[in-house]
Design an enzyme around this catalytic site. Structure first.
Site, PDB file in Angstrom:
ATOM      1  N   ASP A   1       1.098  -0.990  -0.177  1.00 47.66           N
ATOM      2  CA  ASP A   1       0.066   0.288  -0.047  1.00 47.66           C
ATOM      3  C   ASP A   1       0.946   1.343  -0.065  1.00 47.66           C
ATOM      4  O   ASP A   1       1.531   1.622   0.845  1.00 47.66           O
ATOM      5  CB  ASP A   1      -0.941  -0.442   1.474  1.00 47.66           C
ATOM      6  CG  ASP A   1      -1.799   0.990   1.514  1.00 47.66           C
ATOM      7  OD1 ASP A   1      -3.116   1.291   0.156  1.00 47.66           O
ATOM      8  OD2 ASP A   1      -1.851   2.364   1.936  1.00 47.66           O
TER       9      ASP A   1
ATOM     10  N   ASP B   1     -19.351 -20.769 -36.152  1.00 45.80           N
ATOM     11  CA  ASP B   1     -19.653 -21.714 -35.108  1.00 45.80           C
ATOM     12  C   ASP B   1     -20.818 -23.199 -35.822  1.00 45.80           C
ATOM     13  O   ASP B   1     -21.043 -22.603 -37.184  1.00 45.80           O
ATOM     14  CB  ASP B   1     -20.662 -22.017 -33.941  1.00 45.80           C
ATOM     15  CG  ASP B   1     -20.981 -23.010 -33.094  1.00 45.80           C
ATOM     16  OD1 ASP B   1     -20.472 -23.674 -32.945  1.00 45.80           O
ATOM     17  OD2 ASP B   1     -20.283 -22.678 -31.344  1.00 45.80           O
TER      18      ASP B   1
ATOM     19  N   GLY C   1     -20.104 -22.567 -39.813  1.00 49.85           N
ATOM     20  CA  GLY C   1     -19.539 -23.671 -40.693  1.00 49.85           C
ATOM     21  C   GLY C   1     -18.018 -24.231 -39.217  1.00 49.85           C
ATOM     22  O   GLY C   1     -18.926 -24.261 -37.910  1.00 49.85           O
ATOM     23  N   ASP C   2     -17.573 -25.322 -39.896  1.00 47.53           N
ATOM     24  CA  ASP C   2     -16.753 -26.478 -38.727  1.00 47.53           C
ATOM     25  C   ASP C   2     -15.896 -26.701 -38.545  1.00 47.53           C
ATOM     26  O   ASP C   2     -14.742 -26.648 -39.786  1.00 47.53           O
ATOM     27  CB  ASP C   2     -17.512 -28.044 -39.788  1.00 47.53           C
ATOM     28  CG  ASP C   2     -16.599 -28.712 -38.369  1.00 47.53           C
ATOM     29  OD1 ASP C   2     -16.061 -28.591 -37.670  1.00 47.53           O
ATOM     30  OD2 ASP C   2     -17.253 -30.031 -38.156  1.00 47.53           O
ATOM     31  N   PHE C   3     -15.133 -25.997 -37.257  1.00 54.64           N
ATOM     32  CA  PHE C   3     -13.543 -25.169 -37.402  1.00 54.64           C
ATOM     33  C   PHE C   3     -12.800 -26.102 -37.399  1.00 54.64           C
ATOM     34  O   PHE C   3     -11.380 -25.732 -37.750  1.00 54.64           O
ATOM     35  CB  PHE C   3     -13.889 -24.588 -35.839  1.00 54.64           C
ATOM     36  CG  PHE C   3     -13.995 -25.040 -35.204  1.00 54.64           C
ATOM     37  CD1 PHE C   3     -13.375 -26.243 -34.034  1.00 54.64           C
ATOM     38  CD2 PHE C   3     -15.081 -24.609 -33.900  1.00 54.64           C
ATOM     39  CE1 PHE C   3     -13.091 -27.070 -33.255  1.00 54.64           C
ATOM     40  CE2 PHE C   3     -15.437 -26.024 -32.729  1.00 54.64           C
ATOM     41  CZ  PHE C   3     -14.341 -26.344 -32.693  1.00 54.64           C
TER      42      PHE C   3
ATOM     43  N   ARG D   1     -13.012 -22.215 -24.126  1.00 52.96           N
ATOM     44  CA  ARG D   1     -13.766 -23.630 -23.747  1.00 52.96           C
ATOM     45  C   ARG D   1     -13.819 -24.467 -24.875  1.00 52.96           C
ATOM     46  O   ARG D   1     -14.561 -25.340 -25.001  1.00 52.96           O
ATOM     47  CB  ARG D   1     -15.053 -23.803 -22.984  1.00 52.96           C
ATOM     48  CG  ARG D   1     -14.867 -22.568 -21.743  1.00 52.96           C
ATOM     49  CD  ARG D   1     -16.435 -23.036 -21.142  1.00 52.96           C
ATOM     50  NE  ARG D   1     -17.018 -23.781 -20.328  1.00 52.96           N
ATOM     51  CZ  ARG D   1     -17.496 -24.837 -20.409  1.00 52.96           C
ATOM     52  NH1 ARG D   1     -18.736 -24.759 -21.406  1.00 52.96           N
ATOM     53  NH2 ARG D   1     -17.153 -26.011 -19.912  1.00 52.96           N
TER      54      ARG D   1
END
Length: 636
Positions: free
Chosen positions: A88, A481, A506-508, A523
């Protein structure tokens, strides 16, 4: 370097800085110290009039900050630190303590007092040494010291005063100025440690570490008596411990250093007086843990919290009628929820009435902005059945989807999650819940002002993306996604309706990702096998140019893979992925050319790391450094 002699002593120890000050973070990081940041919740409301000297006030505040974090972490973070550092800084002039100004007028008053005068800057520092006791509880030993630096201001004109105040710099700094920035123009001279004025007396701190870890047993650093052997209770009032059991550490006695020891017991919050060593309280809590979880799940599924949110309080019979349940069953459920702190019960005219706690209204009512209701139902409907087969999962080392749901895991994702709109929305609602609760902390973890476009890979409903655009006005975010997810997102439309958030289907793993200069993986990485991660990260590596950012948000394990328990328990679901520590995530991503730059432990459900795509031709790349050392050197 002064820290080198003690760095080896700190190897493998969990060192925590109980401060969010960017100045202190930078000073300690530049010195090579490895640490985590857990800002203290201690309210700085000590009565200054009760302290004989300004430095006593600074030292006591630093001690309370550090002790609050040391006591909180075993229960909130599920890990015990080895060392907690609190600090402090106060500015004093003519006997008056100046802290951070509350507004521009307050800053004006402070700076006017300092104009043309010499003043003192005191930084109090507390080093809390934590030791787990056999059985339960933790011992704490506190090393305290302070440093004083004299600073002289030039005579300041009104024009200069207001120009500096209007820059905004004074508002978060003790005394209303920052000597390391624009405020340096106000200063005529400094006598003493410059870094002490910035916010942390590094030289003095290093000497104290040397005394703690390198002194022989007969040195003064070891001749200290305990202050107290009673349990410590955090209070926002003056602690008497600042004057008891103190000894001078340095022979000249002129630097105000002192060391005090506190022998204290820390007991779990549900049993503050249960310190018997012959009763296994922690094991007993675990025996009942599944019952507590199911109580929360059931109350949520029956919408008990929703019913009670619409009224100040209801009787047992009124709740039973609204949730269509028996009076006996409802009574026992409500009483259990009260015992867990989820509900409150009060007597009114010889009968009990029930109401939500403040936390229940905030997180458990299904339509509250930060509701976890969707995720709780997901845990009940999807996770609970899996854990009912945990013995088989451990024996076989495989997911138990087939036993729990009658289908293999790869089929469950498509059939159970996505064949029916109702189930599809339930899963998305679970992900939406987590994103709403954690999104703000993740979005504000780092300075992202240099990025203009981001792509949230697997961003589901866009809840996280909206938090990023709120926190970063110059940023646009693309949510990428599966087509089924994008189609159903209308059920979760943001009230803000921000046109800087867009959605791409879309599919990553299979499709080309949207172009961006920052990619977000929240996640995602913990859920997939190394082979699938190789596909995704390889694709990102090819798309990203040098300087492109990658923000990873996960639960980070400590380096010994002991904490937090939440991550390790999640791993028991036996998905094809795995939980990792920060150094393991660094090692993984460095293989694809991403260098770790910053880490933020948010004290929320998810933490964050920021990586940057390196330039393979840049000779300045930190070759030969471990990922852990890079992470520490850039810790924010």
């Amino acid at each position: 370097m002064l820290l080198n002699p003690v760095i080896s002593k700190l190897s493998g120890k969990l060192v925590v800085l109980a401060s969010a000050s960017p100045r202190r973070l930078e000073i300690l990081s530049n010195a090579g110290l490895r640490f985590e940041v857990v800002p203290s919740w201690f309210k700085e409301t000590l009565d200054k009039s009760l302290f004989k000297n300004p430095y006593d006030y600074a030292v006591e505040t630093a001690k309370q900050k550090a002790l609050e974090v040391a006591h909180r972490m075993p229960f909130k973070h599920l890990k015990t630190p080895d060392i907690v550092i609190g600090a402090d800084t106060v500015v004093t002039v003519e006997g008056l303590i100046l802290e951070k100004p509350t507004d521009k007028q307050d800053a004006y008053r402070m700076l006017s007092r300092l104009s043309g005068k010499e003043h003192s800057v005191f930084t109090g520092v507390a080093i809390v040494l934590c030791h787990d006791k056999s059985g339960s509880g933790t011992d704490f030993k506190v090393v305290e010291f302070y440093e004083e630096t004299k600073v002289k201001f030039a005579e300041l004109s009104e024009e200069m005063l207001w120009e500096y105040i209007n820059s905004g710099e004074p508002m978060d700094k003790a005394g209303g100025y920052g000597i390391q920035a624009l405020g340096g123009m106000l200063v005529e001279y400094v006598q003493g440690d410059f870094l002490n004025v910035v916010g942390f007396p590094l030289n003095h701190f290093c000497k104290q570490l040397g005394l703690i870890f390198n002194s022989p047993p007969e040195s003064p650093a070891h001749k200290v008596k305990p202050e107290s052997d009673e349990a410590w209770t955090l209070v926002n009032s003056l602690s008497e411990g600042a004057t008891n059991g103190e000894v001078e550490l340095l022979e000249n006695g002129k630097d105000g250093s002192r060391m005090s020891m506190q022998e204290q017991n820390v007991i779990g919050p549900e049993c503050p007086k249960c310190n018997r060593q012959d009763v296994p309280h922690s094991i007993i809590s675990l025996l009942d843990g599944f019952k507590a979880s199911k109580t929360l799940f059931t109350a949520s599924k029956l919408k008990v919290f929703d019913v009670l949110s619409s009224s100040k309080s209801l009787t047992l019979e009124e709740v039973a009628g609204q949730i269509s349940a028996s009076v006996l069953g409802t009574e026992r459920l409500l009483e259990a929820a009260v015992s867990l702190g989820l509900l409150e019960s009060v007597k009114q005219q010889n009968t009990s009435v029930y109401r939500n706690t403040e936390q229940a209204n905030r997180f458990l009512v299904s339509d509250s902005p930060e509701s976890l209701h969707g995720y709780i139902l997901h845990c009940n409907d999807m996770v609970w059945p899996l854990f009912s087969h945990l013995e088989n999962a451990v024996r076989e080392g495989t997911s138990q989807h087939e036993r729990a749901f009658g289908k293999k895991s790869e089929d469950v994702f498509q059939d159970a999650y996505y064949s029916k709109d109702e189930v599809k929305i339930r899963f998305m609602n679970a992900m939406h819940s987590i994103a709403r609760v954690t999104g703000k902390d993740v979005a504000t973890a780092f300075d992202l002002s240099s990025y203009k476009t981001a792509c949230d890979i697997g961003g589901c409903t866009g809840a996280m993306a909206y938090e990023f655009t709120k926190a970063n006005p110059g940023l646009s975010v693309i949510v990428f996604d599966l087509p089924q997810v994008i189609e159903m997102r209308r059920h979760f439309q943001s009230k803000e309706n921000d046109d800087r958030v867009s959605f791409v289907a879309g599919d990553f793993f299979k499709d080309d990702l949207s172009k961006a200069d920052l990619y977000i993986l929240a996640r995602i990485l913990h859920d997939w096998s190394d082979e699938k991660l190789h596909v995704l990260l390889g694709k990102l590596s090819k798309m990203c140019t040098p300087g492109c950012g990658l923000l990873v948000s996960e639960i980070f394990l400590d380096e010994e893979r002991k904490r937090p328990s939440r991550a390790l328990l999640q791993a028991l679901s036996m998905t094809e992925g795995k939980q990792r520590s920060t150094s393991e995530y660094s090692d993984l991503l460095e293989k694809y050319g991403f260098v770790p730059k910053h880490i933020r432990h948010t004290d929320n459900l998810l933490d964050a790391m920021l990586f940057v795509k390196e330039d393979p031709t840049d000779k300045r790349t930190l070759l030969g450094c471990s990922s852990a050392s890079i992470e520490t050197a850039e810790l924010e």
